[in-house]
Design a protein around this motif. Sequence first.
Motif: not given
Length: 192
Positions: A92-104, A155-161
């Motif tokens: 399972n692979f994902t390629l993406g771009y984090d638009i707000f990479r400067f936000r934590k 890296r553990g997100e609380l919620f995702a959509g």
Amino acid sequence: MKNKKIYLTIVLIFLSVNAFCADFFWDFGTAFIGGKLGYDGSGGPVFEADIQVLDLRLETDIGFLFAFSPFNTWAVLNRPQEPYINLTTFANFTLGYDIFRFRKDFEIIPYISGYGVAIEGLKRFRVDIGVLFNMYADLIWPKEILAAAENYHLRGELFAGKLGIRLNQGQPQVYADLGVNLFGLGFVLFGK
């Protein structure tokens, strides 16, 4: 032999991206629940579950990311007669771009994911194209998890959509899913 080439390619991609100013992160995984609408003429939504275990992720300084997960299972919940009602994959692979990479504290990531090497047959596959939203909440994680995030790149997100278009066995579907981190889910269910 073909599987060895796939895994060698994965290792080479991880090594080459890491050589170009990438940070490595990992996570226990995410459990999503949501639905899809297919273009097959069936009426109403189809509810689904999508669970991905152990996410390994490389993030570059300029926002691109590459992720791999060794296990994903997806299943239709409310239509047992639906064709291709489940898919369990190990590549399972994902390629993406984090638009707000400067936000934590949150991420908005246009992405494409591929799911293959299925238990149900090597010809079975799924491709998702869409936008991923991740929200992180340092205020509620225990201090041990915050320390692991700092020291061990957890890296553990609380919620995702997720929202997008899926090709399941070549059939297009529009999907929307809401998810929670597997560790977060365990923390809520079982406490500290």
